[in-house]
Design a protein around this motif. Structure first.
Motif, short mmCIF file in Angstrom:
data_model
loop_
_atom_site.label_atom_id
_atom_site.label_comp_id
_atom_site.label_asym_id
_atom_site.label_seq_id
_atom_site.Cartn_x
_atom_site.Cartn_y
_atom_site.Cartn_z
N GLY A 143 13.72 74.28 54.48
CA GLY A 143 14.78 75.15 54.03
C GLY A 143 15.58 75.71 55.18
N VAL A 144 16.70 76.30 54.87
CA VAL A 144 17.58 76.90 55.87
C VAL A 144 16.96 78.22 56.35
CG1 VAL A 144 19.87 77.86 56.32
CG2 VAL A 144 19.61 75.86 54.82
N ILE A 145 16.75 78.34 57.65
CA ILE A 145 16.20 79.59 58.20
C ILE A 145 17.21 80.35 59.04
CG2 ILE A 145 13.81 78.78 58.16
CD1 ILE A 145 14.07 78.27 61.20
N TYR A 146 18.33 79.70 59.39
CA TYR A 146 19.30 80.38 60.26
C TYR A 146 20.64 79.67 60.19
CZ TYR A 146 21.29 82.53 64.46
OH TYR A 146 22.10 83.21 65.33
N ILE A 147 21.70 80.45 60.24
CA ILE A 147 23.06 79.92 60.32
C ILE A 147 23.71 80.55 61.56
CG2 ILE A 147 25.33 79.76 59.22
CD1 ILE A 147 23.84 79.98 56.52
N LYS B 115 1.58 86.04 58.64
CA LYS B 115 2.28 84.76 58.73
C LYS B 115 3.43 84.75 57.72
CE LYS B 115 -1.18 83.20 61.34
NZ LYS B 115 -2.16 84.29 61.21
N LEU B 116 4.46 83.99 58.02
CA LEU B 116 5.56 83.80 57.09
C LEU B 116 5.43 82.41 56.46
CD1 LEU B 116 8.79 85.19 58.82
CD2 LEU B 116 7.54 86.16 56.89
N ILE B 117 5.25 82.35 55.17
CA ILE B 117 5.09 81.07 54.49
C ILE B 117 6.34 80.22 54.63
CG2 ILE B 117 4.73 79.95 52.26
CD1 ILE B 117 3.04 82.35 51.45
N GLU B 118 7.53 80.84 54.57
CA GLU B 118 8.76 80.06 54.58
C GLU B 118 9.07 79.44 55.93
OE1 GLU B 118 12.50 82.45 54.43
OE2 GLU B 118 11.08 84.08 54.12
N THR C 251 17.45 74.45 50.19
CA THR C 251 16.54 73.36 50.51
C THR C 251 17.21 72.28 51.36
OG1 THR C 251 15.25 73.70 48.49
CG2 THR C 251 15.11 71.52 49.52
N ILE C 252 16.50 71.83 52.37
CA ILE C 252 16.86 70.63 53.12
C ILE C 252 15.61 69.76 53.16
CG2 ILE C 252 17.49 69.68 55.39
CD1 ILE C 252 19.15 72.16 55.89
N SER C 253 15.75 68.49 52.80
CA SER C 253 14.58 67.62 52.71
C SER C 253 14.79 66.34 53.50
CB SER C 253 14.25 67.29 51.25
OG SER C 253 15.31 66.56 50.66
N VAL C 254 13.67 65.74 53.88
CA VAL C 254 13.68 64.44 54.55
C VAL C 254 12.74 63.52 53.77
CG1 VAL C 254 13.29 63.14 56.66
CG2 VAL C 254 14.04 65.52 56.79
N THR D 205 18.59 65.10 53.02
CA THR D 205 19.41 65.58 51.91
C THR D 205 19.60 67.08 52.02
OG1 THR D 205 18.57 63.83 50.44
CG2 THR D 205 19.62 65.73 49.40
N ALA D 206 20.86 67.49 51.96
CA ALA D 206 21.22 68.90 51.94
C ALA D 206 22.24 69.09 50.83
CB ALA D 206 21.79 69.34 53.29
#
Length: 285
Positions: A171-175, A153-156, A269-272, A202-203
């Motif tokens: 968090g950001v996983i892809y651009i 498994k990938l924790i992130e 980090t991106i949070s809600v 918030t980013a």
């Protein structure tokens, strides 16, 4: 006719992609090969998982997917073949499959064991191709390996939720090619945790109080000049169902994209934060 897809970080400059395709045709002349992408950021497993999750379902059942990212065999990075959702995936056991397998339970997973007869520093060519063409000819997974019950498994991949369930930290996983920034916060998680509450996304130093479902929802089409919205920042749930920070009509060569304009990078980090409703104060003096 066998349908085999390729997803790698090989790029297009070197011989690797051509060699893999040639080996497939040598084993299976009537195979049909589809390139999903060869431009994965080198060794980026999370990016691979996101692209694969959003691509594989468009292919017919029975498709065989070869995944060549961080594929060098080691004690910590075994090779596996998986039957999942009517598809077959041949890949390293490095977490790349977990984004799909978190939603659909694999029917069977085997640890590939044909390495005993083949020594290779290019396993996608020498191992994965042989496994893929064997499956394409009707071969069973049990023949190529020993069945196992789990995969890495990938924790992130999974965002974190605080104890009070009023904050999701992702968090950001892809651009993407437009510079749009995709997080690991799904609409499903947002709805289940938020329960309709007001929120703030918030980013870095940017905040968003509204999430759109389409890019052009930010536009007032009664305006005389809708070009004024070009370059506007917005948050939306993309077609994959993940929270995305975007720039309307972004162009990395002109107005820029969310990644460049907001300074967002992979793993940032991106949070809600969800806000509790204010209860009326009935206290009388």
């Amino acid at each position: 006719m066998a349908l085999i897809t390729l997803t790698t970080d090989f790029g297009l400059k070197d011989h690797f992609v051509g060699a893999v395709k040639g080996a497939i045709y040598s084993e299976l002349p009537d195979a049909k090969i589809v390139d999903i992408t060869h431009l994965i950021t080198p060794f980026n497993i999370t990016e691979t998982a996101y692209i694969l999750k959003n691509a594989y379902k468009s292919f017919p059942k029975g498709t065989i997917h070869i995944i060549g990212v961080d594929s060098e065999l080691s004690v910590e990075n075994k090779h596996i073949a998986i039957e999942l959702d009517g598809h077959y995936f041949i890949c390293p056991d490095n977490g790349v499959i977990c984004m799909i397998a978190s939603e659909v339970q694999p029917a069977k997973i085997v640890e590939i064991n044909i390495h005993n007869h083949i020594e290779s520093s290019f396993p996608v060519l020498d191992i994965f191709v042989k496994v893929a063409t064997f499956i394409a000819r009707g071969g069973k997974l049990d023949v190529i390996g020993k069945e196992i019950q789990s995969h890495k498994k990938l924790i992130e991949i999974q965002p974190k939720v605080n104890q009070d369930r009023n904050l999701i930290v992702g968090g950001v996983i892809y651009i993407d090619n437009y510079g749009n920034v995709i997080s690991n916060i799904s609409k499903k998680a947002f709805d289940e945790i938020g329960k309709g509450r007001d929120f703030t996304v918030t980013a870095r130093r940017y905040t968003f109080k509204k999430i759109f479902n389409k890019y052009n929802e930010i536009v007032n089409f009664t305006s005389e000049d809708i070009r004024q919205y070009d370059g506007s920042k917005l948050a939306l749930f993309n077609t994959a169902g993940y929270l995305e920070i975007a720039v309307f009509r972004s162009n990395l060569k002109t107005v820029g994209g969310a990644s460049s304009l907001l300074g967002l990078r992979y793993r940032d980090t991106i949070s809600v934060e969800f806000h509790e409703e204010e209860k009326p104060d009935f206290t009388t003096v």
